[in-house]
Design a protein around this motif. Structure first.
Motif, PDB file in Angstrom:
ATOM      1  N   SER A  49      -0.267  -2.710 -19.794  1.00 51.01           N
ATOM      2  CA  SER A  49      -0.254  -1.347 -20.337  1.00 51.01           C
ATOM      3  C   SER A  49       0.467  -0.369 -19.417  1.00 51.01           C
ATOM      4  O   SER A  49       0.249   0.830 -19.496  1.00 51.01           O
ATOM      5  CB  SER A  49      -1.686  -0.878 -20.598  1.00 51.01           C
ATOM      6  OG  SER A  49      -2.476  -1.051 -19.447  1.00 51.01           O
ATOM      7  N   GLY A  50       1.355  -0.881 -18.573  1.00 54.13           N
ATOM      8  CA  GLY A  50       2.101   0.018 -17.689  1.00 54.13           C
ATOM      9  C   GLY A  50       3.582  -0.313 -17.668  1.00 54.13           C
ATOM     10  O   GLY A  50       3.967  -1.486 -17.641  1.00 54.13           O
ATOM     11  N   ASP A  51       4.418   0.737 -17.679  1.00 48.85           N
ATOM     12  CA  ASP A  51       5.860   0.539 -17.476  1.00 48.85           C
ATOM     13  C   ASP A  51       6.182   0.528 -15.996  1.00 48.85           C
ATOM     14  O   ASP A  51       7.165  -0.059 -15.559  1.00 48.85           O
ATOM     15  CB  ASP A  51       6.636   1.688 -18.142  1.00 48.85           C
ATOM     16  CG  ASP A  51       6.314   1.811 -19.609  1.00 48.85           C
ATOM     17  OD1 ASP A  51       6.491   0.805 -20.324  1.00 48.85           O
ATOM     18  OD2 ASP A  51       5.861   2.895 -20.040  1.00 48.85           O
ATOM     19  N   VAL A  52       5.339   1.245 -15.253  1.00 49.28           N
ATOM     20  CA  VAL A  52       5.496   1.309 -13.810  1.00 49.28           C
ATOM     21  C   VAL A  52       4.105   1.180 -13.194  1.00 49.28           C
ATOM     22  O   VAL A  52       3.117   1.648 -13.760  1.00 49.28           O
ATOM     23  CB  VAL A  52       6.201   2.624 -13.380  1.00 49.28           C
ATOM     24  CG1 VAL A  52       5.483   3.835 -13.912  1.00 49.28           C
ATOM     25  CG2 VAL A  52       6.303   2.734 -11.865  1.00 49.28           C
ATOM     26  N   VAL A  53       4.054   0.507 -12.048  1.00 54.69           N
ATOM     27  CA  VAL A  53       2.784   0.332 -11.336  1.00 54.69           C
ATOM     28  C   VAL A  53       2.879   1.067 -10.004  1.00 54.69           C
ATOM     29  O   VAL A  53       3.844   0.884  -9.253  1.00 54.69           O
ATOM     30  CB  VAL A  53       2.499  -1.166 -11.087  1.00 54.69           C
ATOM     31  CG1 VAL A  53       1.265  -1.346 -10.192  1.00 54.69           C
ATOM     32  CG2 VAL A  53       2.308  -1.897 -12.417  1.00 54.69           C
ATOM     33  N   VAL A  54       1.871   1.887  -9.720  1.00 56.01           N
ATOM     34  CA  VAL A  54       1.766   2.534  -8.415  1.00 56.01           C
ATOM     35  C   VAL A  54       0.785   1.729  -7.579  1.00 56.01           C
ATOM     36  O   VAL A  54      -0.389   1.602  -7.933  1.00 56.01           O
ATOM     37  CB  VAL A  54       1.268   3.991  -8.531  1.00 56.01           C
ATOM     38  CG1 VAL A  54       1.061   4.594  -7.140  1.00 56.01           C
ATOM     39  CG2 VAL A  54       2.238   4.831  -9.341  1.00 56.01           C
ATOM     40  N   GLU A  55       1.283   1.183  -6.487  1.00 52.77           N
ATOM     41  CA  GLU A  55       0.398   0.481  -5.542  1.00 52.77           C
ATOM     42  C   GLU A  55      -0.152   1.500  -4.558  1.00 52.77           C
ATOM     43  O   GLU A  55       0.604   2.141  -3.824  1.00 52.77           O
ATOM     44  CB  GLU A  55       1.176  -0.626  -4.813  1.00 52.77           C
ATOM     45  CG  GLU A  55       0.396  -1.301  -3.693  1.00 52.77           C
ATOM     46  CD  GLU A  55       0.273  -0.443  -2.434  1.00 52.77           C
ATOM     47  OE1 GLU A  55      -0.846  -0.352  -1.890  1.00 52.77           O
ATOM     48  OE2 GLU A  55       1.280   0.158  -2.017  1.00 52.77           O
ATOM     49  N   ALA A  56      -1.471   1.647  -4.533  1.00 49.64           N
ATOM     50  CA  ALA A  56      -2.148   2.516  -3.557  1.00 49.64           C
ATOM     51  C   ALA A  56      -3.420   1.805  -3.120  1.00 49.64           C
ATOM     52  O   ALA A  56      -4.524   2.351  -3.195  1.00 49.64           O
ATOM     53  CB  ALA A  56      -2.453   3.873  -4.164  1.00 49.64           C
ATOM     54  N   ALA A  57      -3.254   0.554  -2.706  1.00 46.93           N
ATOM     55  CA  ALA A  57      -4.416  -0.308  -2.451  1.00 46.93           C
ATOM     56  C   ALA A  57      -4.351  -1.048  -1.123  1.00 46.93           C
ATOM     57  O   ALA A  57      -5.251  -1.822  -0.816  1.00 46.93           O
ATOM     58  CB  ALA A  57      -4.562  -1.318  -3.589  1.00 46.93           C
ATOM     59  N   GLY A  58      -3.304  -0.841  -0.343  1.00 46.96           N
ATOM     60  CA  GLY A  58      -3.223  -1.500   0.960  1.00 46.96           C
ATOM     61  C   GLY A  58      -2.208  -2.632   0.998  1.00 46.96           C
ATOM     62  O   GLY A  58      -1.769  -3.143  -0.040  1.00 46.96           O
ATOM     63  N   GLY A  59      -1.889  -3.028   2.218  1.00 48.01           N
ATOM     64  CA  GLY A  59      -0.853  -4.042   2.415  1.00 48.01           C
ATOM     65  C   GLY A  59      -1.181  -5.380   1.766  1.00 48.01           C
ATOM     66  O   GLY A  59      -0.284  -6.062   1.249  1.00 48.01           O
ATOM     67  N   ALA A  60      -2.457  -5.757   1.780  1.00 57.05           N
ATOM     68  CA  ALA A  60      -2.819  -7.048   1.188  1.00 57.05           C
ATOM     69  C   ALA A  60      -2.518  -7.057  -0.308  1.00 57.05           C
ATOM     70  O   ALA A  60      -2.104  -8.084  -0.871  1.00 57.05           O
ATOM     71  CB  ALA A  60      -4.298  -7.335   1.436  1.00 57.05           C
ATOM     72  N   ALA A  61      -2.703  -5.911  -0.941  1.00 60.78           N
ATOM     73  CA  ALA A  61      -2.423  -5.824  -2.380  1.00 60.78           C
ATOM     74  C   ALA A  61      -0.921  -5.889  -2.655  1.00 60.78           C
ATOM     75  O   ALA A  61      -0.485  -6.463  -3.664  1.00 60.78           O
ATOM     76  CB  ALA A  61      -3.020  -4.532  -2.943  1.00 60.78           C
ATOM     77  N   VAL A  62      -0.122  -5.304  -1.758  1.00 61.81           N
ATOM     78  CA  VAL A  62       1.336  -5.423  -1.918  1.00 61.81           C
ATOM     79  C   VAL A  62       1.728  -6.894  -1.892  1.00 61.81           C
ATOM     80  O   VAL A  62       2.497  -7.373  -2.741  1.00 61.81           O
ATOM     81  CB  VAL A  62       2.079  -4.663  -0.794  1.00 61.81           C
ATOM     82  CG1 VAL A  62       3.589  -4.878  -0.912  1.00 61.81           C
ATOM     83  CG2 VAL A  62       1.743  -3.179  -0.830  1.00 61.81           C
ATOM     84  N   ARG A  63       1.174  -7.595  -0.914  1.00 66.00           N
ATOM     85  CA  ARG A  63       1.504  -9.020  -0.789  1.00 66.00           C
ATOM     86  C   ARG A  63       1.015  -9.821  -1.989  1.00 66.00           C
ATOM     87  O   ARG A  63       1.698 -10.708  -2.487  1.00 66.00           O
ATOM     88  CB  ARG A  63       0.845  -9.600   0.465  1.00 66.00           C
ATOM     89  CG  ARG A  63       1.428  -9.103   1.755  1.00 66.00           C
ATOM     90  CD  ARG A  63       0.521  -9.533   2.913  1.00 66.00           C
ATOM     91  NE  ARG A  63       0.916  -8.913   4.143  1.00 66.00           N
ATOM     92  CZ  ARG A  63       1.810  -9.419   4.975  1.00 66.00           C
ATOM     93  NH1 ARG A  63       2.375 -10.566   4.698  1.00 66.00           N
ATOM     94  NH2 ARG A  63       2.139  -8.794   6.073  1.00 66.00           N
ATOM     95  N   ALA A  64      -0.196  -9.516  -2.435  1.00 67.52           N
ATOM     96  CA  ALA A  64      -0.806 -10.320  -3.490  1.00 67.52           C
ATOM     97  C   ALA A  64      -0.151 -10.095  -4.850  1.00 67.52           C
ATOM     98  O   ALA A  64       0.014 -11.032  -5.637  1.00 67.52           O
ATOM     99  CB  ALA A  64      -2.306 -10.019  -3.576  1.00 67.52           C
ATOM    100  N   TYR A  65       0.214  -8.836  -5.134  1.00 65.32           N
ATOM    101  CA  TYR A  65       0.602  -8.510  -6.509  1.00 65.32           C
ATOM    102  C   TYR A  65       1.997  -7.906  -6.678  1.00 65.32           C
ATOM    103  O   TYR A  65       2.523  -7.873  -7.786  1.00 65.32           O
ATOM    104  CB  TYR A  65      -0.417  -7.519  -7.101  1.00 65.32           C
ATOM    105  CG  TYR A  65      -1.839  -7.981  -6.996  1.00 65.32           C
ATOM    106  CD1 TYR A  65      -2.251  -9.164  -7.611  1.00 65.32           C
ATOM    107  CD2 TYR A  65      -2.787  -7.234  -6.291  1.00 65.32           C
ATOM    108  CE1 TYR A  65      -3.568  -9.592  -7.507  1.00 65.32           C
ATOM    109  CE2 TYR A  65      -4.105  -7.659  -6.192  1.00 65.32           C
ATOM    110  CZ  TYR A  65      -4.490  -8.832  -6.802  1.00 65.32           C
ATOM    111  OH  TYR A  65      -5.780  -9.260  -6.718  1.00 65.32           O
ATOM    112  N   GLY A  66       2.580  -7.389  -5.591  1.00 65.47           N
ATOM    113  CA  GLY A  66       3.834  -6.648  -5.739  1.00 65.47           C
ATOM    114  C   GLY A  66       4.921  -7.454  -6.425  1.00 65.47           C
ATOM    115  O   GLY A  66       5.531  -7.008  -7.409  1.00 65.47           O
ATOM    116  N   ALA A  67       5.167  -8.651  -5.933  1.00 62.78           N
ATOM    117  CA  ALA A  67       6.247  -9.465  -6.494  1.00 62.78           C
ATOM    118  C   ALA A  67       5.953  -9.863  -7.936  1.00 62.78           C
ATOM    119  O   ALA A  67       6.870  -9.894  -8.778  1.00 62.78           O
ATOM    120  CB  ALA A  67       6.457 -10.704  -5.626  1.00 62.78           C
TER     121      ALA A  67
END
Ligand SMILES: NC(=O)C1=CN([C@@H]2O[C@H](COP(=O)(O)OP(=O)(O)OC[C@H]3O[C@@H](n4cnc5c(N)ncnc54)[C@H](OP(=O)(O)O)[C@@H]3O)[C@@H](O)[C@H]2O)C=CC1
Ligand SMILES: O=C([O-])CC(=O)C(=O)O
Length: 251
Positions: A49-67
């Protein structure tokens, strides 16, 4: 543009309220995911349900979900820029963005002046960029007072994984995270977070002093929320064309 939020704390929670109140032009709320959401379902929830995702959850979340978000074709706004001190994370996001036809960006966040500095370092000649940060010991998570760190932006991100995002953002925008120098001071009397950027470049010398109010938890500068708002509004206005910085240095 539908905006999904990964993280619902100081930044994500405030963004959720602003989106619900119609305070982010051209944007509406997508999904909002906190740390208790089942890990295996996070990406589907965000991208469904998103065209864009804002990551504001910490470095581990970037690693886990960013890609995964990028590979699914959704743009990504990364607040936890410190994660990019790991070159592998940076490369992984680039590769996923290419595969998914999506873009990722790092908003200026708690600092500014990056447009000018990114321009100035393109001129021929040497450039020295330094960030001096003053926060409370509590915000830094240290028991000491006085200068508690001096090193490169990459080293700062390793030393303060939760609170050196701006060092990495400055490095990416200018001379690189191994060249930008960082000095961190703990001051129990600091009522605001102070970031001072100084730069000597081939075309001039610059000094930016930023005195930021913090969100109630006392660590994150409130301006960060509005930096994301601005990035989202520009993405929405330009049809998801990235306009904030990711890498300012010439390639
Ligand atoms: N670029 C910049 O200039 C700045 C960047 N930042 C960075 O932005 C990020 C967010 O900051 P802030 O909002 O203040 O932080 P908060 O700690 O207030 O909020 C973080 C949120 O992320 C959630 N979370 C943590 N891990 C996960 C996960 N794996 N999946 C989903 N949600 C998760 C937390 O949930 P729970 O509460 O349940 O643990 C919490 O809701 C931080 O990494 C911070 O360092 C901050 C300031 C400036
Ligand atoms: O860089 C960070 O992690 C956060 C920061 O300094 C700020 O919010 O002022």
């Amino acid at each position: 543009m539908r905006v999904s939020l990964l993280g619902t704390g100081g930044i994500g929670g405030t963004l959720r309220e602003l989106l619900a109140a119609g305070r982010v032009a051209g944007c509406v709320t997508g999904a909002a995911v906190g740390s208790r959401f089942p890990a295996g379902a996070v990406v589907e929830e965000l991208t469904g349900s998103g065209d864009v995702v804002v990551e504001a959850a910490g470095g581990a979340a970037v690693r886990a979900y960013g890609a995964q978000v990028l590979a699914a074709g959704r743009d990504l706004v990364v607040c936890s820029a410190g994660a990019l001190a790991d070159d592998a994370v940076h490369a992984e996001l680039d590769a996923a963005a290419l595969a998914g036809g999506a873009r990722w960006t790092v908003p200026p966040g708690a600092i500014g002046g990056l447009d000018l500095l990114a321009a100035a370092i393109r001129a021929d000649g040497a450039a020295d960029v330094t960030l001096t940060t003053v926060k409370t010991p509590g915000a830094l998570g240290v028991p000491d007072v006085g200068v508690v760190f001096a090193g490169t932006a990459r080293e700062a991100a390793l030393r303060f994984p939760k609170t050196a995002n701006v060092a990495v953002t400055l490095g990416l925008a200018t001379t690189g995270i191994d060249r930008v120098r960082v000095v961190v001071t703990a001051d129990p009397a600091a009522r605001r977070t102070r970031h001072e950027i100084t730069a000597r470049t081939a075309v001039g010398e610059y000094r930016f002093a930023l005195l930021n109010d913090t969100l109630p938890a006392g660590r994150t500068s409130a301006i960060t929320v509005w930096s994301v708002v601005r990035a989202l509004e520009e993405l929405a206005a330009r049809g998801r064309t990235p306009i904030s910085l990711k890498k300012g240095a010439p390639s």
